[in-house]
Enzyme design. Structure first.
Site, short mmCIF file in Angstrom:
data_model
loop_
_atom_site.label_atom_id
_atom_site.label_comp_id
_atom_site.label_asym_id
_atom_site.label_seq_id
_atom_site.Cartn_x
_atom_site.Cartn_y
_atom_site.Cartn_z
N CYS A 58 0.99 -1.20 0.10
CA CYS A 58 0.19 0.07 0.24
C CYS A 58 0.76 1.07 -0.03
O CYS A 58 1.51 1.42 1.18
CB CYS A 58 -0.84 0.05 1.18
N CYS A 89 -5.48 5.57 -4.00
CA CYS A 89 -4.61 4.25 -4.16
C CYS A 89 -3.34 4.54 -4.27
O CYS A 89 -3.20 5.10 -5.58
CB CYS A 89 -5.27 3.10 -4.76
#
Length: 336
Positions: A80, A232
């Site tokens: 991430c 994201c």
């Protein structure tokens, strides 16, 4: 007492848990259950989040710590980018260092402190790699045996071309016009490819990107295990690489690309050397709350406003002031 932190990168929100400070680290089942409980706006705190970032010790040489990413549905992501920036800030302040490596599921990644984006808006750069294109790396099926690069897939959305890049999270990317960006296609495709489907058996992050100009993008992502997010990090990184590969007159290698998203803005730089690709992702690492809770409540999956003591910082106001000064490139609202 244990402490959680509420953090975000481009309003991609997480709770951060440093397990090295606990008497007894949570096991995998406890981590999954805790993520589902605390990130849920109905059962958790502070309107929930997109996941939990877990800091552990690392046994790797020349690596400061390990980061694990537990999604809101309890599944684990391999990486991430937005979360890594916030973990990097936490580790930098804890260890009084500004450049180091962090262990993730598939790679040890270089991170470094950058100049603040604005007053009280600290920024970090994180390496996004490895980059892969083979169908087995996603996996994907029924889309041919070669890499999927800027190809039409009528079964997804007629009239759009798609590129599949794993960084290492799997991403499916399409460059679209403003009408498509603001329509229903992204949500419908993201939902379909993250349910039972014939193409991505493990699901996939789906990003639509609008080209705003030379080295400028707006990106919106339907994230596997989460749904729509304000941003994201790996999605914006993969999209930047796809931009440079498929639109070389507009997206450039080794130059700064500005990537706007519903939660703000990041910078990326995409690189290639000896058939290896990697991306530098640069953006905010904001800490909004400190949450003190008894360690037993973590193991008991019971972190609520009744069991926790919450202290708010001033950093969100500074971040929102920064965002207000950005160009208005989208009508898509930030998820609160």
């Amino acid at each position: 007492m244990a402490q959680l932190r509420k953090v975000h990168g481009s309003e991609n929100r997480f709770f951060l848990l440093d397990q090295t400070t606990l008497d007894q680290p949570l096991n995998d089942g406890e981590l999954s259950a805790l993520a589902q409980q605390v990130t849920n706006p109905k059962t958790g705190i502070l309107d929930g989040a997109d996941g939990v970032l877990v800091v552990n010790s690392s046994s790797h040489d020349n690596v400061l710590a390990q980061m694990r990413v537990i999604n809101a549905d309890g599944s684990e992501a391999s990486m991430c980018g937005n979360g890594l920036r916030t973990v990097s800030r936490y580790l930098a302040e804890k260890n009084h260092t500004n450049q180091f490596k962090v262990e993730t599921m598939t790679a040890d990644l270089q991170v470094s402190r950058q100049n603040d984006l604005a007053p009280e808006v600290p920024a970090f750069s994180v390496e996004i790699s490895p980059v892969r294109f083979k169908p087995a790396d996603f996996p994907f099926t029924n889309l041919g045996n070669d890499a999927l690069i800027d190809q039409p897939v009528p079964a997804f959305v007629p009239g759009l071309n798609f590129t599949a890049i794993a960084v290492p999270n799997p991403h499916l990317i399409s460059f679209v016009d403003e009408e498509t960006m603001n329509g229903e296609a992204l949500g419908e495709l993201g939902s379909r490819l993250n349910g039972v489907n014939d193409y991505f058996p493990d699901g996939v992050n789906v990003s639509f990107a609008q080209i705003l100009g030379k080295n400028q993008l707006f990106v919106r992502t339907y994230e596997r295990g989460v749904g729509f997010t304000n941003a994201c990090g790996t999605g914006m990184s993969a999209t930047s690489l796809a931009f440079a590969m498929t639109h070389p007159n507009l997206g450039q290698f080794d130059r700064t690309i500005t990537v706007y998203n519903p939660g703000g803005m990041v910078k990326t730089q995409v690189h290639q050397s000896d058939n290896r690709y990697w991306i530098d992702l640069i953006g905010n690492a904001t800490q909004t709350h400190l949450i003190d809770v008894d360690e037993a409540e973590l193991h008991g999956v019971n972190v609520t406003s009744e069991t926790a003591s919450i202290q708010q910082t001033e950093e969100e106001a500074a971040y929102l002031k920064f965002v207000d000064q950005l160009p208005k490139v989208s009508t898509i609202a930030v998820k609160k």
